[in-house]
Design a protein around this motif. Structure first.
Motif, mmCIF file in Angstrom:
data_model
loop_
_atom_site.group_PDB
_atom_site.id
_atom_site.type_symbol
_atom_site.label_atom_id
_atom_site.label_comp_id
_atom_site.label_asym_id
_atom_site.label_seq_id
_atom_site.Cartn_x
_atom_site.Cartn_y
_atom_site.Cartn_z
ATOM 1 N N HIS A 69 -8.932 42.379 53.650
ATOM 2 C CA HIS A 69 -10.487 42.033 53.288
ATOM 3 C C HIS A 69 -10.831 41.598 52.019
ATOM 4 N N GLY A 70 -9.974 41.025 51.233
ATOM 5 C CA GLY A 70 -10.315 40.513 49.883
ATOM 6 C C GLY A 70 -9.073 40.687 49.238
ATOM 7 N N VAL A 71 -9.464 40.608 47.845
ATOM 8 C CA VAL A 71 -8.370 40.584 46.872
ATOM 9 C C VAL A 71 -8.748 41.432 45.515
ATOM 10 N N SER A 72 -7.835 42.146 44.968
ATOM 11 C CA SER A 72 -7.932 42.989 43.765
ATOM 12 C C SER A 72 -6.790 42.550 42.811
ATOM 13 N N MET A 73 -6.798 42.009 41.816
ATOM 14 C CA MET A 73 -5.793 41.687 41.016
ATOM 15 C C MET A 73 -6.086 41.554 39.344
ATOM 16 N N ILE A 74 -5.083 41.768 38.706
ATOM 17 C CA ILE A 74 -5.190 41.619 37.228
ATOM 18 C C ILE A 74 -4.094 41.007 36.694
ATOM 19 N N SER A 75 -4.362 39.988 35.861
ATOM 20 C CA SER A 75 -3.278 39.181 35.123
ATOM 21 C C SER A 75 -3.570 38.942 33.949
ATOM 22 N N VAL A 76 -2.513 38.465 32.863
ATOM 23 C CA VAL A 76 -2.669 38.290 31.605
ATOM 24 C C VAL A 76 -2.162 36.913 31.254
ATOM 25 N N LYS A 77 -2.807 36.189 30.724
ATOM 26 C CA LYS A 77 -1.954 34.940 29.966
ATOM 27 C C LYS A 77 -2.242 34.703 28.518
ATOM 28 N N ILE A 78 -1.250 33.993 27.824
ATOM 29 C CA ILE A 78 -1.439 33.720 26.396
ATOM 30 C C ILE A 78 -1.151 32.426 26.058
ATOM 31 N N ARG A 79 -1.776 31.821 25.016
ATOM 32 C CA ARG A 79 -1.191 30.374 24.551
ATOM 33 C C ARG A 79 -1.248 30.673 23.028
ATOM 34 N N VAL A 80 -0.135 29.986 22.323
ATOM 35 C CA VAL A 80 -0.024 30.369 21.063
ATOM 36 C C VAL A 80 -0.063 28.636 20.415
ATOM 37 N N MET A 81 -0.942 28.548 19.710
ATOM 38 C CA MET A 81 -1.145 27.136 19.076
ATOM 39 C C MET A 81 -0.610 27.335 17.457
ATOM 40 N N PRO A 82 -0.375 26.057 16.791
ATOM 41 C CA PRO A 82 0.317 26.150 15.529
ATOM 42 C C PRO A 82 -0.426 27.338 14.512
ATOM 43 N N THR A 83 -1.622 27.556 14.636
ATOM 44 C CA THR A 83 -2.132 28.543 13.649
ATOM 45 C C THR A 83 -2.975 29.582 14.165
ATOM 46 N N SER A 84 -2.938 29.861 15.655
ATOM 47 C CA SER A 84 -3.629 30.807 16.113
ATOM 48 C C SER A 84 -3.047 31.192 17.579
ATOM 49 N N PHE A 85 -3.443 32.302 18.201
ATOM 50 C CA PHE A 85 -3.248 32.417 19.697
ATOM 51 C C PHE A 85 -4.654 33.027 20.446
ATOM 52 N N PHE A 86 -4.415 32.627 21.799
ATOM 53 C CA PHE A 86 -5.470 33.049 22.431
ATOM 54 C C PHE A 86 -5.054 33.858 23.766
ATOM 55 N N LEU A 87 -5.626 35.079 24.085
ATOM 56 C CA LEU A 87 -5.198 35.759 25.315
ATOM 57 C C LEU A 87 -6.419 35.959 26.222
ATOM 58 N N LEU A 88 -6.208 35.754 27.598
ATOM 59 C CA LEU A 88 -7.032 36.100 28.510
ATOM 60 C C LEU A 88 -6.536 37.226 29.320
ATOM 61 N N LEU A 89 -6.895 38.469 29.570
ATOM 62 C CA LEU A 89 -6.778 39.289 30.703
ATOM 63 C C LEU A 89 -7.863 39.573 31.659
ATOM 64 N N ARG A 90 -7.522 39.202 32.872
ATOM 65 C CA ARG A 90 -8.587 38.959 33.949
ATOM 66 C C ARG A 90 -8.369 39.854 34.904
ATOM 67 N N PHE A 91 -9.419 40.831 35.313
ATOM 68 C CA PHE A 91 -9.395 41.476 36.563
ATOM 69 C C PHE A 91 -10.360 40.728 37.616
ATOM 70 N N PHE A 92 -9.881 40.359 38.652
ATOM 71 C CA PHE A 92 -10.759 39.776 39.717
ATOM 72 C C PHE A 92 -10.707 40.324 40.920
ATOM 73 N N LEU A 93 -11.908 40.818 41.392
ATOM 74 C CA LEU A 93 -12.159 41.601 42.524
ATOM 75 C C LEU A 93 -13.139 40.583 43.639
ATOM 76 N N ARG A 94 -12.635 40.519 44.941
ATOM 77 C CA ARG A 94 -13.360 39.819 45.886
ATOM 78 C C ARG A 94 -13.305 40.823 47.077
ATOM 79 N N VAL A 95 -14.434 41.345 47.456
ATOM 80 C CA VAL A 95 -14.514 41.967 48.750
ATOM 81 C C VAL A 95 -15.233 41.235 49.612
#
Length: 273
Positions: free
Chosen positions: A168-194
């Protein structure tokens, strides 16, 4: 520069562990098997929860650690520790609607127990070491700067847990990261659909620029009832990136993670060959 990359095959599943060196930082992304049923049952008992997500990757981790030992990591167990076991009005309403739609299901009685059966978590990461100080800030992550085309030196996407809420839907959490030459950016996302009830997204964004003695962390909660999304194509309901812009912002917290150092490295020093 990839410091190490090891993989192994077991029962057709590819486990992996990648380390990437970024100046004085080491980024580690580890992926492993789904936890065994007996381990999940034991963990559920320890957490005093009737059940845990059906796909729980207890050994998956994404860690950012300084050579001096401090840093931040993201893992499934700590994310589940932030699941609220006290029902609130929204969750009760959702649970009742969901239960009514599953009246003949053997699982229908589970949702009336005092725990959040959607596994909603406001997890923002686990700090490593006691020297990282967290303070609120008005400074924001420059998302326009992140849209600029820049070489991606390292990228990974790590799933922490997922549950289909008895189809009856989905509940999930994942984390992704990307590293550039002078910085890094990370997104942790919890997604819920009922299905038929609501969609909710909890995002944690983390940004760091080489040479600075802090990271920026932004946490946001967005949600909307399905009834309020009638003008949005249903096909978008399953795509977190697309549906996010149609949800209502309920909460935004901006923080500085202050680090106990000022790096002497120049941008060139961090652009490792």
């Amino acid at each position: 520069m990839l410091a190490s990359l090891s993989t192994m095959m077991s029962h057709g599943f590819k486990s992996s562990k990648q380390d990437f060196i970024f100046g004085p930082w080491k980024v580690t992304a580890a992926k492993n098997h789904i936890m065994k049923s007996k381990d999940i049952e034991r963990l559920a008992e320890e957490m005093n929860m009737p059940s845990l997500p059906e796909m729980l990757f207890g050994d998956n981790i994404l860690r950012i650690q300084h050579m001096d030992g401090y840093g931040i990591e993201f893992n499934a167990i700590d994310a589940l520790k932030r699941v609220n076991n006290m029902e609130d009005a929204v969750k009760v309403a959702c649970a009742q609607e969901w239960q009514e739609s599953r009246a003949d299901s053997e699982h229908s009685k589970e949702v009336v127990r005092p725990y959040d059966w959607t596994y909603t978590t406001d997890y923002r990461g686990t700090l490593i070491g006691e020297v990282v100080q967290v303070t609120e800030t008005a400074e924001r992550i420059d998302m326009e700067k992140l849209k600029a085309r820049e070489q991606i030196m390292f990228f990974d996407d790590v799933l922490l847990f997922e549950d289909e809420l008895h189809d009856h839907g989905v509940s999930m959490i994942s984390v992704k990261i990307r590293v550039m030459p002078t910085s890094f950016f990370l997104l942790l996302r919890f997604f819920l659909r009922v299905d038929g009830v609501l969609i909710r997204i909890n995002d944690t964004r983390l940004y760091y620029e080489a040479g600075k003695n802090y990271m920026l962390r932004e946490f946001s909660t967005r949600e909307k009832k399905i009834a309020e999304l009638k003008n949005v194509p249903a096909a978008l309901y399953t795509d977190p990136n697309e549906i996010a812009q149609h949800l209502t912002l309920k909460l935004m917290v901006c923080e500085k993670l202050e680090l106990p150092m000022t790096e002497p490295q120049t941008a060139a020093d961090n652009c490792l060959q």
